[in-house]
Write an enzyme that holds these catalytic residues in place. Structure first.
Site, short mmCIF file in Angstrom:
data_model
loop_
_atom_site.label_atom_id
_atom_site.label_comp_id
_atom_site.label_asym_id
_atom_site.label_seq_id
_atom_site.Cartn_x
_atom_site.Cartn_y
_atom_site.Cartn_z
N ASN A 173 -3.48 -5.25 -5.81
CA ASN A 173 -2.17 -5.05 -6.45
C ASN A 173 -1.35 -6.30 -6.16
O ASN A 173 -0.88 -6.49 -5.04
CB ASN A 173 -1.51 -3.80 -5.87
CG ASN A 173 -0.08 -3.62 -6.37
OD1 ASN A 173 0.35 -4.31 -7.29
ND2 ASN A 173 0.64 -2.69 -5.76
N TRP A 174 -1.20 -7.12 -7.18
CA TRP A 174 -0.52 -8.42 -6.97
C TRP A 174 1.01 -8.27 -6.92
O TRP A 174 1.71 -9.22 -6.62
CB TRP A 174 -0.90 -9.41 -8.08
CG TRP A 174 -2.34 -9.80 -8.07
CD1 TRP A 174 -3.27 -9.53 -7.10
CD2 TRP A 174 -3.04 -10.58 -9.07
NE1 TRP A 174 -4.49 -10.06 -7.44
CE2 TRP A 174 -4.38 -10.71 -8.64
CE3 TRP A 174 -2.66 -11.15 -10.28
CZ2 TRP A 174 -5.33 -11.41 -9.38
CZ3 TRP A 174 -3.62 -11.86 -11.02
CH2 TRP A 174 -4.92 -11.98 -10.58
N LYS A 175 1.48 -7.08 -7.25
CA LYS A 175 2.94 -6.82 -7.28
C LYS A 175 3.62 -7.91 -8.13
O LYS A 175 3.00 -8.44 -9.06
CB LYS A 175 3.50 -6.73 -5.86
CG LYS A 175 2.69 -5.69 -5.03
CD LYS A 175 3.33 -5.27 -3.75
CE LYS A 175 2.43 -4.25 -3.06
NZ LYS A 175 2.99 -3.73 -1.81
N HIS A 183 3.27 4.40 -7.23
CA HIS A 183 3.34 3.51 -6.07
C HIS A 183 4.67 3.75 -5.35
O HIS A 183 5.69 3.97 -5.99
CB HIS A 183 3.21 2.05 -6.50
CG HIS A 183 2.99 1.14 -5.33
ND1 HIS A 183 4.00 0.77 -4.48
CD2 HIS A 183 1.86 0.57 -4.84
CE1 HIS A 183 3.50 0.00 -3.52
NE2 HIS A 183 2.20 -0.14 -3.72
N GLU A 201 6.71 1.85 -4.05
CA GLU A 201 7.80 0.94 -4.45
C GLU A 201 8.45 1.41 -5.75
O GLU A 201 9.64 1.22 -5.96
CB GLU A 201 7.27 -0.50 -4.57
CG GLU A 201 6.97 -1.07 -3.18
CD GLU A 201 5.89 -2.14 -3.12
OE1 GLU A 201 5.50 -2.68 -4.16
OE2 GLU A 201 5.40 -2.41 -2.00
N GLU A 211 -1.37 5.60 0.58
CA GLU A 211 -0.69 4.41 1.09
C GLU A 211 0.50 4.84 1.93
O GLU A 211 1.59 5.11 1.39
CB GLU A 211 -0.18 3.55 -0.08
CG GLU A 211 -1.28 3.01 -0.96
CD GLU A 211 -0.84 1.72 -1.66
OE1 GLU A 211 -1.53 0.72 -1.49
OE2 GLU A 211 0.20 1.72 -2.34
N GLY A 235 2.92 -3.74 3.58
CA GLY A 235 3.59 -5.02 3.77
C GLY A 235 4.17 -5.22 5.16
O GLY A 235 4.96 -6.14 5.38
N SER A 260 -1.52 -2.87 4.41
CA SER A 260 -1.86 -3.96 5.33
C SER A 260 -3.37 -4.08 5.58
O SER A 260 -3.81 -4.36 6.70
CB SER A 260 -1.10 -3.82 6.64
OG SER A 260 0.30 -3.90 6.41
N GLY A 276 -0.77 -7.74 -0.23
CA GLY A 276 -0.67 -9.15 0.16
C GLY A 276 -2.00 -9.89 0.23
O GLY A 276 -2.11 -11.02 -0.27
P1 13P Z 1 -0.05 -4.58 1.51
O1 13P Z 1 -1.54 -4.68 1.48
O2 13P Z 1 0.65 -5.88 1.27
O3 13P Z 1 0.43 -3.84 2.73
O4 13P Z 1 0.37 -3.65 0.25
C1 13P Z 1 -0.27 -2.46 0.04
C2 13P Z 1 0.10 -1.96 -1.29
O5 13P Z 1 1.25 -1.58 -1.52
C3 13P Z 1 -0.92 -1.93 -2.34
O6 13P Z 1 -0.51 -1.20 -3.43
#
Ligand code: 13P
Length: 251
Positions: free
Chosen positions: A9-11, A95, A97, A167, A173, A212, A234
């Site tokens: 997931n590149w966000k 998600h 977020e 998650e 993150g 993470s 990330g």
């Molecule tokens: P990280 O791997 O950066 O913690 O993010 C996880 C995530 O939100 C994947 O959707």
């Protein structure tokens, strides 16, 4: 036997040049993915470019969000039909977020899940508790409530064409990964909850862990019986890390 799946997931990261180099490195590493299905979820605007780059490869492409509506006056939104036309295979729904920063309720997430499936996309339904919820002992209650809203709207059969991603919000993150045992415990709860309604669907359902994940902790997480892969934030932006995570998946 569930085929392992690792999704990046590149966000909201990257630019055309950076994504081209990232994809070139990933394509080079593709042979080392040891049987895992691998997908990447770029920001919407890069989907055409990335689907084109992946055209003859086993790497699949997904979106990070989708509208619950089929079409209409919804400025700024992207429909499941549009994503399907671009060749997307998956879409993330729910998600944390999106739930937190864009006030998406579990009801909206359920509508997005249905919209994705109606257009042949595989929804990757994300679930997870905050640190406060975990500390209050509400992890199970939280993730099952998130899951139940979608189960009520879509029915258990719909989970035959979906993926779950656990998650924990406190692990996203932050560099704080859930331990393999903590993650396994929640994955097992999720699978058993589905199994009460349909054991065959539960048995075939892929449940990814996210939060993470790095090359150094992926193998221990992925070796748990109910962890079928990862949703990687990330570390998916670094080709070497992401390729190593994909290669840690044992069949
Ligand atoms: P990280 O791997 O950066 O913690 O993010 C996880 C995530 O939100 C994947 O959707």
């Amino acid at each position: 036997m569930r085929q392992p799946l690792v999704v990046g997931n590149w966000k909201m990261h990257g630019n055309a040049g950076g994504i081209r180099s990232l994809m070139a490195e990933l394509i080079e590493a593709e042979g080392a993915f040891s049987g895992a299905e691998v997908g990447v979820c770029p920001p919407f605007v890069f989907l055409p470019m990335v689907t084109e780059l992946c055209a003859d490869l086993s790497i699949r492409v997904g979106a990070q969000n989708v509208s619950q509506h089929d079409n209409g006056a919804f400025t700024g939104e992207v429909s499941a039909a549009m994503l399907a036309e671009l060749g997307a295979a998956y879409v993330l729904v729910g998600h944390s977020e999106r739930r937190e920063f864009f006030a998406e309720s579990s009801e909206t997430v359920a509508e997005k899940f249905l919209a994705a499936q109606a257009h042949g996309l595989t929804p990757v339904l994300c679930l997870g508790e905050t640190l406060q919820q975990r500390e209050r002992g509400e992890t199970e209650k939280t993730v099952l409530a998130q899951l139940d809203t979608v189960l009520a709207a879509a029915g258990v059969e719909a989970f035959a064409n979906s993926v779950l991603a656990y998650e924990p919000v406190w692990a996203i993150g932050t560099g704080k990964t859930a331990s393999p045992e903590q993650a396994q415990q929640v994955h097992q709860i999720l699978r058993e909850h589905i199994a009460v309604k349909d054991p065959a669907v539960a048995d075939a359902l892929r449940i990814l862990y996210g939060g993470s994940i790095k090359a150094t902790n992926a193998r221990a997480l992925f070796s748990q019986p109910d962890i079928d892969g990862g949703l990687v934030g990330g570390a998916s932006l670094e080709a070497g890390q992401f390729a190593a995570i994909c290669a840690s998946m044992e069949n």
